[in-house]
Structures are given as structure tokens and as C-alpha cells.
Design a protein around this motif. Structure first.
Motif, PDB file in Angstrom:
ATOM      1  N   VAL A  67      -4.133   1.072  -3.299  1.00  0.00           N
ATOM      2  CA  VAL A  67      -4.281  -0.136  -2.494  1.00  0.00           C
ATOM      3  C   VAL A  67      -4.097  -1.305  -3.448  1.00  0.00           C
ATOM      4  O   VAL A  67      -4.889  -1.485  -4.366  1.00  0.00           O
ATOM      5  CB  VAL A  67      -5.661  -0.196  -1.799  1.00  0.00           C
ATOM      6  CG1 VAL A  67      -5.784  -1.465  -0.976  1.00  0.00           C
ATOM      7  CG2 VAL A  67      -5.893   1.027  -0.929  1.00  0.00           C
TER       8      VAL A  67
ATOM      9  N   VAL B   1     -10.583  -1.236   0.943  1.00  0.00           N
ATOM     10  CA  VAL B   1     -10.512  -2.682   1.165  1.00  0.00           C
ATOM     11  C   VAL B   1     -11.886  -3.239   1.541  1.00  0.00           C
ATOM     12  O   VAL B   1     -12.258  -4.339   1.129  1.00  0.00           O
ATOM     13  CB  VAL B   1      -9.450  -3.031   2.231  1.00  0.00           C
ATOM     14  CG1 VAL B   1      -9.540  -4.475   2.666  1.00  0.00           C
ATOM     15  CG2 VAL B   1      -8.060  -2.716   1.708  1.00  0.00           C
TER      16      VAL B   1
ATOM     17  N   ASN C 199       0.842  -1.186   0.000  1.00  0.00           N
ATOM     18  CA  ASN C 199       0.000   0.000   0.000  1.00  0.00           C
ATOM     19  C   ASN C 199       0.878   1.236   0.000  1.00  0.00           C
ATOM     20  O   ASN C 199       1.837   1.322   0.732  1.00  0.00           O
ATOM     21  CB  ASN C 199      -0.885   0.037   1.246  1.00  0.00           C
ATOM     22  CG  ASN C 199      -1.890  -1.079   1.262  1.00  0.00           C
ATOM     23  OD1 ASN C 199      -2.221  -1.636   0.223  1.00  0.00           O
ATOM     24  ND2 ASN C 199      -2.385  -1.412   2.429  1.00  0.00           N
TER      25      ASN C 199
END
Length: 84
Positions: free
Chosen positions: A21, A68, A2
Motif C-alpha cells: 500500500v 490504510v 496499490n
């Protein structure tokens, strides 16, 4: 891995920034309301960009967790509730 990329940009709604990400870049916006909330916790007379910079790691961490988790929106908006 990340990481963050691109420089933040002050907009009418708050500060826009991008987080990466995995292999996905995601446009995000931390709202003026959220920045005002964060500024109050630190005190002082910082502007929105200074507040963003002071809390950049925390803001990007929240943004990554939301990406996420699959939260939708373009840009992904981070409101004050995410920092309470």
C-alpha cells in the motif's frame, strides 16, 4: 499505487501473503476460519490455497483497507468477521 507482491504461503494459521500500500509492504494472514467461511459461500471442496485464490481480490482489498485504517499486528490477521 496499490499492488500485491510475493506468492501466498499456506501456514498453520491460514494463508500468509503480502500487500503493498503506497510504498509500504505489509505481511498479512487470512485465517483458516475466514477461509472456511469464504469456502462455504462458494460451495465445493476447495483447499485453503484454492479458496484464497478464488477470493484473492476480495482478501487483498480487505487487507489494504485495514492497512490504510492503521490496524496493527504483524502479521495483520484477517478473521472471518471481515468477510461477513
Amino acid at each position: 499505487m496499490n499492488k500485491t507482491s510475493t506468492e501466498p504461503l499456506v501456514a498453520d494459521e491460514g494463508v500468509r501473503f503480502t500487500v503493498e500500500v503506497g510504498f509500504t509492504d505489509r505481511e498479512c494472514l487470512v485465517s483458516k476460519n475466514a477461509l472456511a467461511h469464504l469456502r462455504r459461500t462458494k460451495g465445493g471442496q476447495m483447499d485453503f490455497l484454492e479458496t484464497y485464490r478464488a477470493y484473492e481480490d476480495q482478501i487483498h482489498s480487505v487487507a489494504r483497507r485495514l492497512v490504510v485504517a492503521g490496524v496493527s499486528g504483524s502479521p495483520l490477521v484477517l478473521g472471518a468477521a471481515y468477510f461477513a
